[in-house]
Design an enzyme around this catalytic site. Structure first.
Site, short mmCIF file in Angstrom:
data_model
loop_
_atom_site.label_atom_id
_atom_site.label_comp_id
_atom_site.label_asym_id
_atom_site.label_seq_id
_atom_site.Cartn_x
_atom_site.Cartn_y
_atom_site.Cartn_z
N ASN A 1 20.15 -10.91 -6.92
CA ASN A 1 19.11 -11.61 -7.67
C ASN A 1 18.82 -10.81 -8.94
O ASN A 1 18.66 -9.58 -8.88
CB ASN A 1 17.84 -11.74 -6.82
CG ASN A 1 18.07 -12.60 -5.59
OD1 ASN A 1 18.79 -13.59 -5.66
ND2 ASN A 1 17.48 -12.22 -4.47
N GLY B 1 14.71 -14.82 -8.85
CA GLY B 1 14.04 -14.54 -7.58
C GLY B 1 14.02 -13.07 -7.20
O GLY B 1 13.73 -12.73 -6.05
N GLN B 2 14.31 -12.19 -8.13
CA GLN B 2 14.31 -10.76 -7.82
C GLN B 2 12.89 -10.27 -7.58
O GLN B 2 11.97 -10.60 -8.34
CB GLN B 2 14.96 -9.96 -8.97
CG GLN B 2 15.16 -8.49 -8.64
CD GLN B 2 15.89 -7.73 -9.76
OE1 GLN B 2 16.16 -8.29 -10.82
NE2 GLN B 2 16.19 -6.48 -9.52
N ASP C 1 18.04 -4.17 5.28
CA ASP C 1 16.85 -4.83 4.74
C ASP C 1 15.74 -4.84 5.79
O ASP C 1 15.97 -5.11 6.96
CB ASP C 1 17.21 -6.26 4.32
CG ASP C 1 16.18 -6.83 3.36
OD1 ASP C 1 16.51 -7.04 2.19
OD2 ASP C 1 15.03 -7.08 3.80
N ILE C 2 14.53 -4.57 5.33
CA ILE C 2 13.39 -4.51 6.24
C ILE C 2 13.02 -5.90 6.79
O ILE C 2 12.42 -6.01 7.85
CB ILE C 2 12.20 -3.83 5.52
CG1 ILE C 2 11.23 -3.22 6.49
CG2 ILE C 2 11.51 -4.76 4.55
CD1 ILE C 2 10.27 -2.23 5.85
N HIS D 1 22.76 -7.62 -1.98
CA HIS D 1 22.52 -7.97 -0.57
C HIS D 1 23.87 -8.28 0.08
O HIS D 1 24.70 -9.00 -0.50
CB HIS D 1 21.68 -9.24 -0.46
CG HIS D 1 20.28 -9.13 -0.98
ND1 HIS D 1 19.21 -8.85 -0.16
CD2 HIS D 1 19.76 -9.28 -2.21
CE1 HIS D 1 18.08 -8.85 -0.88
NE2 HIS D 1 18.40 -9.11 -2.13
N HIS E 1 20.30 -4.27 -6.69
CA HIS E 1 20.81 -4.20 -5.32
C HIS E 1 21.69 -5.39 -5.02
O HIS E 1 21.45 -6.49 -5.49
CB HIS E 1 19.67 -4.09 -4.30
CG HIS E 1 18.58 -5.10 -4.48
ND1 HIS E 1 17.61 -4.96 -5.45
CD2 HIS E 1 18.31 -6.25 -3.83
CE1 HIS E 1 16.78 -5.99 -5.38
NE2 HIS E 1 17.19 -6.79 -4.41
P1 AMP Z 1 15.18 -9.15 -3.99
O1 AMP Z 1 14.33 -10.36 -3.72
O2 AMP Z 1 16.63 -9.49 -4.27
O3 AMP Z 1 14.58 -8.26 -5.02
O4 AMP Z 1 15.27 -8.36 -2.63
C1 AMP Z 1 14.43 -7.31 -2.28
C2 AMP Z 1 14.68 -7.02 -0.82
O5 AMP Z 1 14.19 -5.73 -0.53
C3 AMP Z 1 13.99 -8.00 0.12
O6 AMP Z 1 14.99 -8.65 0.93
C4 AMP Z 1 13.08 -7.09 0.97
O7 AMP Z 1 13.02 -7.48 2.31
C5 AMP Z 1 13.74 -5.74 0.80
N1 AMP Z 1 12.88 -4.58 0.96
C6 AMP Z 1 11.69 -4.36 0.36
N2 AMP Z 1 11.18 -3.17 0.73
C7 AMP Z 1 12.09 -2.62 1.58
C8 AMP Z 1 12.16 -1.39 2.31
N3 AMP Z 1 11.17 -0.48 2.24
N4 AMP Z 1 13.23 -1.16 3.10
C9 AMP Z 1 14.20 -2.07 3.18
N5 AMP Z 1 14.22 -3.24 2.51
C10 AMP Z 1 13.17 -3.51 1.73
#
Ligand code: AMP
Ligand code: ZN
Length: 118
Positions: free
Chosen positions: A87, A93-94, A31-32, A102, A100
């Site tokens: 999520n 909260g998605q 995760d970024i 986590h 995905h």
């Molecule tokens: P969610 O809130 O469950 O949809 O999680 C989306 C996740 O994607 C968040 O934790 C972000 O930090 C992560 N995210 C968004 N863009 C990127 C990216 N380019 N590379 C890695 N993680 C990302």
């Protein structure tokens, strides 16, 4: 595949990622914005927006994602356990609408639900 989906772009290699695992059906990347020392995501390469759109056809793929979670978590050093979070939908909260899982761990993982909040 979805043209504007950020995770599809990662699958296609159009956006870089820190890869943890890849096969023909699944990709795992860090995760970024990690919320713990280890925080990566497992995604299907198939563009499936969330669990809300999943059905029986996706059962094997969803099972594969969940079975990979402990394997990859341990490879990433989480030998003492980890948290998985999925999520689903705006109400869940998605933020990125490509399914995905986590995988989070290391450091101090607090209880997920604060039971003293009304
Ligand atoms: P969610 O809130 O469950 O949809 O999680 C989306 C996740 O994607 C968040 O934790 C972000 O930090 C992560 N995210 C968004 N863009 C990127 C990216 N380019 N590379 C890695 N993680 C990302
Ligand atoms: Zn996608």
């Amino acid at each position: 595949m979805s043209d504007n989906c950020i995770f599809c772009k990662i699958v296609r290699g159009e956006i870089p990622c820190k890869k943890a695992y890849e096969d023909d059906e699944v990709l795992a990347f860090h995760d970024i914005h990690p919320v713990a020392p280890v925080h990566f995501m497992l995604i299907p390469k198939l563009h499936l927006p969330s669990l809300l759109e999943a059905d029986e056809r996706h059962a094997a793929l969803l099972g594969k994602l969940l079975l990979l979670a402990p394997k990859l978590a341990q490879e990433q050093g989480l030998t003492n356990g980890f948290r998985t979070v999925i999520n689903s939908g705006k109400g869940g909260g998605q933020e990125v609408f490509h399914l995905h899982v986590h995988v989070i761990g290391g450091g101090n993982i607090p209880p997920m639900v604060k039971r003293d909040v009304a």
